[in-house]
Design an enzyme around this catalytic site. Structure first.
Site, short mmCIF file in Angstrom:
data_model
loop_
_atom_site.label_atom_id
_atom_site.label_comp_id
_atom_site.label_asym_id
_atom_site.label_seq_id
_atom_site.Cartn_x
_atom_site.Cartn_y
_atom_site.Cartn_z
N GLY A 155 72.45 -46.17 -48.33
CA GLY A 155 73.88 -46.34 -48.14
C GLY A 155 74.58 -46.62 -49.45
O GLY A 155 74.06 -46.31 -50.53
N ASN A 156 75.77 -47.18 -49.38
CA ASN A 156 76.52 -47.50 -50.59
C ASN A 156 77.25 -48.82 -50.37
O ASN A 156 77.16 -49.44 -49.30
CB ASN A 156 77.48 -46.37 -50.97
CG ASN A 156 78.44 -46.04 -49.85
OD1 ASN A 156 79.20 -46.88 -49.40
ND2 ASN A 156 78.40 -44.79 -49.38
N ARG A 157 78.02 -49.24 -51.35
CA ARG A 157 78.62 -50.58 -51.34
C ARG A 157 80.02 -50.62 -50.76
O ARG A 157 80.68 -51.65 -50.81
CB ARG A 157 78.62 -51.14 -52.76
CG ARG A 157 77.24 -51.31 -53.36
CD ARG A 157 77.31 -51.78 -54.81
NE ARG A 157 77.98 -53.08 -54.90
CZ ARG A 157 78.32 -53.65 -56.04
NH1 ARG A 157 78.07 -53.04 -57.19
NH2 ARG A 157 78.92 -54.83 -56.06
N SER A 158 80.49 -49.54 -50.21
CA SER A 158 81.86 -49.53 -49.68
C SER A 158 81.99 -50.48 -48.50
O SER A 158 81.16 -50.50 -47.59
CB SER A 158 82.24 -48.12 -49.23
OG SER A 158 83.49 -48.12 -48.60
N ALA A 190 83.48 -43.78 -48.13
CA ALA A 190 82.53 -43.44 -49.19
C ALA A 190 81.29 -42.87 -48.51
O ALA A 190 80.38 -43.60 -48.11
CB ALA A 190 82.17 -44.67 -50.02
#
Length: 416
Positions: free
Chosen positions: A217-220, A285
């Site tokens: 995943g990502n940090r959004s 994101a």
């Protein structure tokens, strides 16, 4: 959520927190703290009924100022006029059906309604009442009247009410009210410029499963997308939010939430919602790639064929480009707005992405060093397809959202 400090703590703003007589009056205590900890000078003006729920001593202790309810209190100071005239902002929370009706009628039979009547500063109401009261035509007519006069009436939340009842009418949380009130101070009353428009916004990060336990995943956080939804709903739009990983956030009032997990799930939901949309804003994101194979059971490290040591990735569908292609094929007529988070050369890469994707507008910001993701503030540049660039100054994400919507609305009005 920590409150934003006043921009000029040497000259704190005078904030009147009005409190009407409803069970949600206890939440006003948290709202007072939001403003005082932000450096503002708070004067609490309850109705007499409000003191049945929270005593004057509590409000005085939290605000550091005296508490009165009647127009004949401190007559020598003419405070039934002075409190409203000196205010930079008035926030009434909770605003009951009765208080809303009395303000709409121009009544001034207690200190709170007199303060609202004399005010020339922004006035924000956070309703709290049972669903039947909120949906009653009399209340809705009063709300429409106040909004037409420039008073901001926030959409209530959907949730647990007094007793076992659940539905629209629950007062927003203190942090949400304070955020919207600060936005009104910065940008002015919302108006209903998006009334009758259908808006689709994607928000948060997507997650791509490696196995039933792990994902990429990502940090959004989804804060900017939710702020865009908040502003759109309060400008009168019918808002659908296709939300990825946003569980830590309060739901934007007045918006329909469609929960998704992966990029492919998000694409299906966005495509479906965009068919009859006027605006689509891709603030999420999304994960550009996913593992080629998702394991059915947890992968074990250290095994001879350790699948965790090397993950083969495949490209996910491009949601933004796909939307533009659908519009070019006549499947939607929506204005399409993209987002770009860059760590290097944000303007250069943002312009290139806008040209490559074919969207109408692109908001690009710098996330170098992990900034912006999960933070309360944002900044960047709004790039139009014709090459015009507008700088979006640093500010709380709701203020940034209002500036982005201003840019979107200016673009579409120029086309008409």
């Amino acid at each position: 959520m920590s409150p934003e400090p006043s921009e000029n703590t040497k000259t704190p703003r005078n904030v009147v927190v009005g409190v009407a007589g409803g069970i949600a009056a206890y939440k006003a205590c948290h709202l007072i703290r939001e403003f005082t900890e932000g450096g503002d000078n708070v004067r609490v003006v309850p109705t007499p009924a409000a003191l049945n729920f929270v005593g004057a001593a509590t409000f005085e202790a939290l605000s550091g100022n005296p508490v009165d309810t009647g127009v004949f209190s401190r007559v020598d100071e003419v405070q039934h006029v002075r409190v409203g005239k000196d205010a930079d902002l008035i926030v009434i929370a909770p605003a009951t059906a009765d208080t809303i009706a009395r303000i709409a009628a121009g009544r001034a039979d207690d200190l709170l309604t007199a303060t609202a009547l004399v005010a020339t500063c922004p006035v924000v109401l956070a309703p709290a009442m049972h669903t039947e009261m909120w949906e009653n035509p009399a209340t809705q007519d009063n709300v429409e009247t106040l909004r037409r006069r420039g008073i901001v009436v926030l959409e209530p939340a959907h949730g647990r009410l007094t007793g076992t009842d659940t539905g629209p009418g629950r007062m927003l949380e203190a942090a949400q009210i304070a955020e919207m009130a600060r936005t009104v101070l910065e940008t002015g009353p919302f108006g209903l410029s998006l009334q009758g428009k259908k808006v689709v916004i994607s928000a948060g990060g997507t997650q791509e499963n490696i196995d039933p336990v792990r994902y990429i995943g990502n940090r959004s956080s989804g804060r900017q997308g939710f702020a865009l939804a908040d502003i759109a709903a309060h400008r009168g739009a019918d808002v659908t939010v296709v939300a990825g990983d946003t569980d830590a956030l309060d739901t934007p009032p007045g918006a329909e939430i469609v929960k998704v997990r992966s990029t492919r799930d998000m694409k299906k939901a966005v495509d479906r919602a965009a068919e009859n949309a006027d605006f689509v804003i891709m603030a999420a994101a999304v994960s550009d790639y996913r593992p080629e194979n998702e394991a059915d059971s947890k992968l074990k490290k250290g095994e001879s064929d350790d699948a965790l040591s090397t993950l083969r990735m495949v490209e996910n569908p491009d949601i933004l480009k796909g939307l533009v292609d659908k519009r070019n094929a006549g499947e939607t007529s929506a204005t399409i707005v993209g987002f770009a988070a860059e760590t290097d050369k944000p303007l250069e890469y943002g312009k290139a992405k806008l040209e490559r994707k074919g969207a109408d507008l692109l908001m690009v910001n710098s996330v170098a060093g992990g900034s912006v993701f999960g933070e309360l503030r944002n900044s960047g540049w709004l790039i139009r397809a014709d090459g015009e660039v507008e700088e979006i100054a640093d500010g709380p994400k709701h203020v940034v959202a209002a500036r982005i919507w201003d840019g979107i609305e200016a673009l579409t009005s120029n086309r008409q």
